[in-house]
Design a protein around this motif. Structure first.
Motif, PDB file in Angstrom:
ATOM      1  N   PRO A  75       0.837  -1.208   0.000  1.00 48.85           N
ATOM      2  CA  PRO A  75       0.000   0.000   0.000  1.00 48.85           C
ATOM      3  C   PRO A  75       0.869   1.254   0.000  1.00 48.85           C
ATOM      4  N   VAL A  76       0.489   2.248  -0.805  1.00 46.55           N
ATOM      5  CA  VAL A  76       1.240   3.499  -0.913  1.00 46.55           C
ATOM      6  C   VAL A  76       0.293   4.686  -0.752  1.00 46.55           C
ATOM      7  N   ILE A  77       0.656   5.597   0.142  1.00 48.54           N
ATOM      8  CA  ILE A  77      -0.077   6.858   0.289  1.00 48.54           C
ATOM      9  C   ILE A  77       0.821   7.982  -0.199  1.00 48.54           C
ATOM     10  N   CYS A  78       0.306   8.792  -1.083  1.00 49.45           N
ATOM     11  CA  CYS A  78       1.057   9.932  -1.603  1.00 49.45           C
ATOM     12  C   CYS A  78       0.598  11.200  -0.874  1.00 49.45           C
ATOM     13  N   VAL A  79       1.556  11.960  -0.346  1.00 52.66           N
ATOM     14  CA  VAL A  79       1.268  13.202   0.369  1.00 52.66           C
ATOM     15  C   VAL A  79       1.615  14.373  -0.546  1.00 52.66           C
ATOM     16  N   THR A  80       0.656  15.271  -0.756  1.00 55.89           N
ATOM     17  CA  THR A  80       0.860  16.364  -1.704  1.00 55.89           C
ATOM     18  C   THR A  80       0.177  17.630  -1.226  1.00 55.89           C
ATOM     19  N   SER A  81       0.666  18.763  -1.678  1.00 58.90           N
ATOM     20  CA  SER A  81       0.015  20.045  -1.372  1.00 58.90           C
ATOM     21  C   SER A  81      -1.012  20.395  -2.437  1.00 58.90           C
ATOM     22  N   GLY A  95      -0.475   4.918  -9.451  1.00 55.19           N
ATOM     23  CA  GLY A  95      -0.238   3.726  -8.634  1.00 55.19           C
ATOM     24  C   GLY A  95      -0.402   3.903  -7.148  1.00 55.19           C
ATOM     25  N   ALA A  96      -0.777   5.109  -6.684  1.00 50.73           N
ATOM     26  CA  ALA A  96      -1.013   5.302  -5.247  1.00 50.73           C
ATOM     27  C   ALA A  96      -2.333   4.650  -4.851  1.00 50.73           C
ATOM     28  N   ASP A  97      -2.382   4.095  -3.644  1.00 54.09           N
ATOM     29  CA  ASP A  97      -3.625   3.526  -3.131  1.00 54.09           C
ATOM     30  C   ASP A  97      -4.497   4.589  -2.486  1.00 54.09           C
ATOM     31  N   ASP A  98      -3.865   5.669  -2.027  1.00 50.13           N
ATOM     32  CA  ASP A  98      -4.600   6.756  -1.392  1.00 50.13           C
ATOM     33  C   ASP A  98      -3.736   8.008  -1.468  1.00 50.13           C
ATOM     34  N   TYR A  99      -4.313   9.138  -1.126  1.00 45.91           N
ATOM     35  CA  TYR A  99      -3.576  10.398  -1.140  1.00 45.91           C
ATOM     36  C   TYR A  99      -3.976  11.208   0.086  1.00 45.91           C
ATOM     37  N   PHE A 100      -3.114  12.149   0.455  1.00 42.34           N
ATOM     38  CA  PHE A 100      -3.401  13.040   1.580  1.00 42.34           C
ATOM     39  C   PHE A 100      -2.913  14.434   1.209  1.00 42.34           C
ATOM     40  N   VAL A 101      -3.808  15.397   1.272  1.00 44.95           N
ATOM     41  CA  VAL A 101      -3.448  16.781   0.975  1.00 44.95           C
ATOM     42  C   VAL A 101      -2.917  17.424   2.254  1.00 44.95           C
ATOM     43  N   LYS A 102      -1.706  17.969   2.183  1.00 48.48           N
ATOM     44  CA  LYS A 102      -1.076  18.558   3.363  1.00 48.48           C
ATOM     45  C   LYS A 102      -1.976  19.621   3.988  1.00 48.48           C
ATOM     46  N   SER A 103      -2.185  19.461   5.294  1.00 50.72           N
ATOM     47  CA  SER A 103      -3.019  20.406   6.038  1.00 50.72           C
ATOM     48  C   SER A 103      -2.679  20.231   7.509  1.00 50.72           C
ATOM     49  N   SER A 104      -3.517  20.746   8.366  1.00 46.48           N
ATOM     50  CA  SER A 104      -3.296  20.571   9.795  1.00 46.48           C
ATOM     51  C   SER A 104      -4.019  19.341  10.327  1.00 46.48           C
ATOM     52  N   ARG A 105      -4.731  18.627   9.443  1.00 51.04           N
ATOM     53  CA  ARG A 105      -5.548  17.496   9.874  1.00 51.04           C
ATOM     54  C   ARG A 105      -4.766  16.184   9.733  1.00 51.04           C
ATOM     55  N   TYR A 106      -3.685  16.062  10.471  1.00 47.89           N
ATOM     56  CA  TYR A 106      -2.825  14.903  10.305  1.00 47.89           C
ATOM     57  C   TYR A 106      -3.402  13.637  10.927  1.00 47.89           C
ATOM     58  N   GLU A 108      -6.203  12.685  10.198  1.00 47.48           N
ATOM     59  CA  GLU A 108      -6.859  12.097   9.032  1.00 47.48           C
ATOM     60  C   GLU A 108      -5.890  11.187   8.295  1.00 47.48           C
ATOM     61  N   LEU A 109      -4.627  11.614   8.189  1.00 44.09           N
ATOM     62  CA  LEU A 109      -3.606  10.777   7.559  1.00 44.09           C
ATOM     63  C   LEU A 109      -3.437   9.483   8.340  1.00 44.09           C
ATOM     64  N   LEU A 110      -3.402   9.577   9.663  1.00 46.27           N
ATOM     65  CA  LEU A 110      -3.265   8.385  10.492  1.00 46.27           C
ATOM     66  C   LEU A 110      -4.447   7.437  10.273  1.00 46.27           C
ATOM     67  N   ALA A 111      -5.643   8.004  10.151  1.00 44.57           N
ATOM     68  CA  ALA A 111      -6.832   7.193   9.911  1.00 44.57           C
ATOM     69  C   ALA A 111      -6.753   6.492   8.556  1.00 44.57           C
ATOM     70  N   ARG A 112      -6.232   7.201   7.541  1.00 44.41           N
ATOM     71  CA  ARG A 112      -6.096   6.598   6.211  1.00 44.41           C
ATOM     72  C   ARG A 112      -5.087   5.445   6.244  1.00 44.41           C
ATOM     73  N   ILE A 113      -4.008   5.638   6.995  1.00 41.47           N
ATOM     74  CA  ILE A 113      -3.002   4.583   7.126  1.00 41.47           C
ATOM     75  C   ILE A 113      -3.595   3.371   7.826  1.00 41.47           C
ATOM     76  N   GLU A 114      -4.344   3.609   8.891  1.00 38.58           N
ATOM     77  CA  GLU A 114      -4.984   2.507   9.615  1.00 38.58           C
ATOM     78  C   GLU A 114      -5.984   1.770   8.723  1.00 38.58           C
ATOM     79  N   SER A 115      -6.683   2.508   7.862  1.00 41.34           N
ATOM     80  CA  SER A 115      -7.640   1.889   6.953  1.00 41.34           C
ATOM     81  C   SER A 115      -6.939   0.977   5.955  1.00 41.34           C
TER      82      SER A 115
END
Length: 232
Positions: A75-81, A95-106, A108-115
């Motif tokens: 699994p790969v999560i891509c972090v982008t602005s 090829g990313a499985d998910d993405y996370f837009v840089k913000s203060s809601r980190y 949410e990133l942890l939740a995506r990783i756990e998912s």
């Protein structure tokens, strides 16, 4: 769970360290694409987090390499602005499985990783037994007499392939293509090195029930040592 994180900004790394410190995730950080790929060749990670912009390239290049060399099981999560719809679509298509837009809601990133981790754990896997060797595909481990052999990701993949093709002649080129990928630009001696490590870690020898034989100087064959003679 081991997470490989490709990120070059010190501030972002500090945020990740705070975010993951209360969890049981083991994180390893890399600041360049080259260092990250070198680690992927020899270490096992259960999930990857990749920043989009890096000193020596972009996440797109890393994703292309990962999917060519590791198929789609990591699994790969891509972090982008970037947060436009087209940017998100491109990241997923690359090829990313998910993405996370840089913000203060980190969180949410942890939740995506756990998912992603939960979905990965839910995939069915069967324990394989070969005499004293127990192969655990889910955890990418080989247990020998109750102890983890401590194989790296590539060593595990190579050992599994050998067990699944017992008694078959397998050339260095064939093993290189199957384990490192068709696009792998590495020397065939890499196969020899990994074969040697596997023999040591799994205690293969002519005195044991299993051994990896060298055939005609360029082929390998895994079989019971007691019924085989090494051909040089």
């Amino acid at each position: 769970m081991r997470i490989g994180i490709l990120e070059d900004e010190a501030t972002q790394i500090a945020i990740y360290e705070l975010l993951f410190s209360p969890t049981q995730y083991q994180c390893e950080f890399f600041g360049t694409i080259s260092a990250f790929i070198d680690a992927l060749r020899d270490k096992r990670f259960d999930l990857l987090v990749i920043d989009w912009m890096l000193p020596d390239g972009t996440a797109g290049e890393v994703l292309e390499w990962i999917r060519k060399n590791f198929d789609w099981h990591i699994p790969v999560i891509c972090v982008t602005s970037r947060n436009s719809e087209s940017d998100v679509v491109n990241v997923l298509h690359m090829g990313a499985d998910d993405y996370f837009v840089k913000s203060s809601r980190y969180f949410e990133l942890l939740a995506r990783i756990e998912s992603l981790a939960r979905r990965s754990r839910e995939k069915p896997s069967s324990i394989l037994h070969f005499g004293p060797y127990k192969i655990d595909p889910e955890n990418q481990e080989i247990i020998v007499d109750g102890k983890n052999a401590g194989l790296t990701q590539k060593e595990f993949a190579l050992a599994c392939y050998l067990f699944q093709n017992t008694d078959k002649l397998l050339s260095r080129i064939h093993l290189l293509e199957k384990i490192w990928g068709l696009a792998a630009e590495i020397d065939t001696r890499t196969v020899d090195t990994h074969i040697s490590r596997i023999r040591n870690k799994l205690h293969f020898s002519s005195q044991s029930d299993w051994d990896i034989l060298t055939i005609y100087g360029y082929d390998y064959r895994l079989q019971h040592a007691k019924v085989a003679e090494t051909i040089k």
